[in-house]
Design an enzyme around this catalytic site. Structure first.
Site, short mmCIF file in Angstrom:
data_model
loop_
_atom_site.label_atom_id
_atom_site.label_comp_id
_atom_site.label_asym_id
_atom_site.label_seq_id
_atom_site.Cartn_x
_atom_site.Cartn_y
_atom_site.Cartn_z
N THR A 169 19.77 55.20 4.59
CA THR A 169 19.01 53.82 5.77
C THR A 169 18.55 54.59 7.19
O THR A 169 16.96 53.66 7.13
CB THR A 169 20.67 53.59 5.74
OG1 THR A 169 21.15 53.11 4.97
CG2 THR A 169 20.89 52.11 6.79
N ASN A 200 18.65 50.32 -8.21
CA ASN A 200 19.83 50.64 -7.87
C ASN A 200 21.62 49.55 -8.26
O ASN A 200 22.05 50.36 -8.72
CB ASN A 200 20.85 50.51 -6.89
CG ASN A 200 20.55 49.66 -5.75
OD1 ASN A 200 19.16 49.52 -5.54
ND2 ASN A 200 21.07 49.28 -5.14
N GLN A 251 17.67 56.30 -5.88
CA GLN A 251 18.01 56.32 -7.25
C GLN A 251 17.15 56.87 -8.14
O GLN A 251 17.38 57.08 -9.47
CB GLN A 251 18.55 54.69 -7.22
CG GLN A 251 19.54 54.53 -6.96
CD GLN A 251 21.13 54.40 -7.08
OE1 GLN A 251 20.74 55.94 -7.88
NE2 GLN A 251 20.85 54.56 -5.69
N HIS A 259 23.20 62.17 -0.18
CA HIS A 259 25.38 61.84 -1.43
C HIS A 259 25.22 61.55 -3.19
O HIS A 259 25.67 61.74 -3.33
CB HIS A 259 25.69 61.06 -0.57
CG HIS A 259 25.28 59.84 -0.73
ND1 HIS A 259 26.09 58.60 -1.30
CD2 HIS A 259 24.20 59.38 0.39
CE1 HIS A 259 25.66 57.62 -0.57
NE2 HIS A 259 24.84 57.85 0.59
N THR A 315 20.23 67.52 16.70
CA THR A 315 20.34 68.73 16.92
C THR A 315 20.11 68.60 15.30
O THR A 315 21.55 67.85 14.65
CB THR A 315 21.61 69.45 16.97
OG1 THR A 315 21.58 70.36 18.53
CG2 THR A 315 22.11 71.16 16.48
N CYS A 325 29.08 45.02 -0.67
CA CYS A 325 28.85 45.41 1.10
C CYS A 325 30.02 46.15 1.58
O CYS A 325 30.53 46.30 1.05
CB CYS A 325 29.01 43.87 1.29
SG CYS A 325 28.71 42.04 0.50
N1 PLP Z 1 18.41 52.79 -0.96
C1 PLP Z 1 19.07 53.02 -2.32
C2 PLP Z 1 18.15 52.29 -3.05
C3 PLP Z 1 20.01 53.19 -2.27
O1 PLP Z 1 21.17 52.74 -4.12
C4 PLP Z 1 21.13 53.54 -1.43
C5 PLP Z 1 22.90 54.05 -1.21
O2 PLP Z 1 23.56 52.91 -1.68
C6 PLP Z 1 20.04 53.26 -0.10
C7 PLP Z 1 19.62 53.07 -0.23
C8 PLP Z 1 20.88 54.13 1.47
O3 PLP Z 1 21.44 55.21 1.00
P1 PLP Z 1 21.81 56.17 2.71
O4 PLP Z 1 23.15 55.73 2.18
O5 PLP Z 1 21.76 57.83 2.56
O6 PLP Z 1 21.64 55.66 3.43
#
Ligand code: PLP
Length: 389
Positions: free
Chosen positions: A74, A157, A185, A207, A244, A332
């Site tokens: 994000t 996703n 993804q 993650h 950092t 959400c």
């Molecule tokens: N883009 C996609 C396709 C995702 O599935 C996700 C997470 O759900 C994100 C972006 C956001 O990732 P993050 O949780 O590392 O901010």
């Protein structure tokens, strides 16, 4: 099968930590220094961060010096989706962001572009971005406000559907624009190559790979053209992202990236076979099940389905009671189930919704069996309820 047995089938939401990454993290807890310090402790931290940078670059087919670590995908999206760029020292302006209708909110929100400067690229009913529509949009782009930027995910996703990113990049470049790819993804599920995709930037998240939460990366094709920083301060990450470095999470991200690259082929084959078993079983039990995207290219770990007569929210709870963790559309942040913007964009009635089963490195035959047993029960109850009504 006891009611206590839990089966995690929500790997697209997040992947539990890989055991090998856990070991790396435990050792990394001993790293005391700040990667910017020049003493031995600092140099040890720096070496670990740079090792992780090489691993993440390797996963993306990029150069290590082109990886900027962030707190997650994000943040990387908010960094790169900016009207203000610098090419060396010269400012470059992007006047409009073209973003696909099925992007994750991290991208769909448009980052630092004003809402009025974001245009949605439609998708076809098959769940694939409409390249003809993108071409048309770009042909009427008004360059007087700045160049165009196109953002599209490589793998969706919710559906797992592969997107024609290289073709979109060709159109973006022909219009003098930039191509940004959400590879969150796709990483670990399809081979990634920033050059092969013709992308200018890739966004990754730790993650989703079995690394720790709280680390991500913006990977660039070159070094010259970079967005205005989002976070200012001490000038870490070559000034692109101050603060950092989150040393621990970055080290875990690197370890997860290395494993994802190494296991890609084996895991793709293994998970595709498990998914085929799951989907064959679902069709046998409920021939009316709709598996979204089954006729187009999908990654091998995702099944996004609608059971006519079963509301996604009800379905999600029913599966949870049976011990299966899965998603209804996209949850959400509040935990409430929203209507799937992906289904809407594909022209489906979002009211019924859809459920997502996603597999990962720990998924095995027993998990498929447990999921199918739950599916059989839930699909059966749905029929009974339908007859009674
Ligand atoms: N883009 C996609 C396709 C995702 O599935 C996700 C997470 O759900 C994100 C972006 C956001 O990732 P993050 O949780 O590392 O901010």
């Amino acid at each position: 099968m006891t009611g206590l047995m839990r089966t995690y089938m929500d790997w697209n939401a997040t992947a539990p930590l890989l055991p090998a990454v856990r070991d790396v993290l435990v050792s990394a807890l001993e790293i005391a220094g700040n990667p910017s310090s020049v003493h031995r402790e600092g140099r040890a931290a720096r070496a670990a961060v740079e090792g992780a940078r090489r691993e993440v670059a390797g996963l993306a087919g990029a150069q290590a010096s082109h990886v900027t670590f962030t707190s997650g995908a994000t943040e990387a999206a908010n960094l790169v989706l900016s009207p203000e760029f610098k090419m060396g020292r010269a400012p470059v302006r992007y006047g409009r962001l073209y973003v696909s209708a099925i992007e994750h909110p991290a991208f769909r929100e448009g980052g630092r572009f004003a809402k009025a400067d974001v245009t949605e690229i439609p998708v076809t009913s098959a769940g694939v971005i409409d390249l003809a529509a993108l071409e048309l949009l770009l042909s009427s782009h008004d360059k007087s406000t700045g160049l165009p930027m196109v953002a599209c995910m490589l793998v969706n996703n919710e559906t797992g559907i592969l997107q024609p990113v290289a073709e979109a990049a060709r159109l973006a470049h022909a219009a003098g624009g930039l191509m940004v790819v959400d590879a969150v993804q796709a990483a670990g599920r399809v081979p990634l190559d920033i050059n092969g995709l013709d992308a200018d930037f890739l966004v990754l998240s730790s993650h989703k790979l079995g690394g720790p939460k709280g680390a991500g990366a913006l990977v660039s094709r070159g070094e010259v053209m970079m967005p205005k920083p989002l976070i200012h301060g001490g000038g870490q990450e070559k000034g692109h992202r101050s603060g950092t470095e989150n040393t621990l999470s970055i080290i875990g991200f690197g370890a997860a990236a290395a494993i994802a690259a190494q296991m890609l082929e084996v895991e793709t084959v293994r998970l595709s076979a498990l998914r085929a078993k799951l989907e064959d079983g679902m069709r046998a039990v409920a021939p009316d099940v709709i598996i979204h995207g089954e006729d187009v290219g999908r990654v091998g770990n995702t099944t996004f389905f609608t059971l006519p007569g079963l509301k996604a929210e009800t379905g999600q709870i029913a599966f949870d009671i049976e011990g299966i963790a899965l998603s209804a559309g996209s949850a959400c942040s509040s935990g409430k189930v929203g209507e799937s913007h992906v289904l809407t964009a594909m022209g489906h009635d979002p009211k019924l919704g859809a459920l997502r089963i996603s597999l990962g490195h720990a998924t095995n035959e027993a998990d498929i069996k447990h999921t199918l047993a739950a599916f059989t029960k839930i699909a059966g109850r749905r029929r009974l309820a339908g007859q009674a009504a």
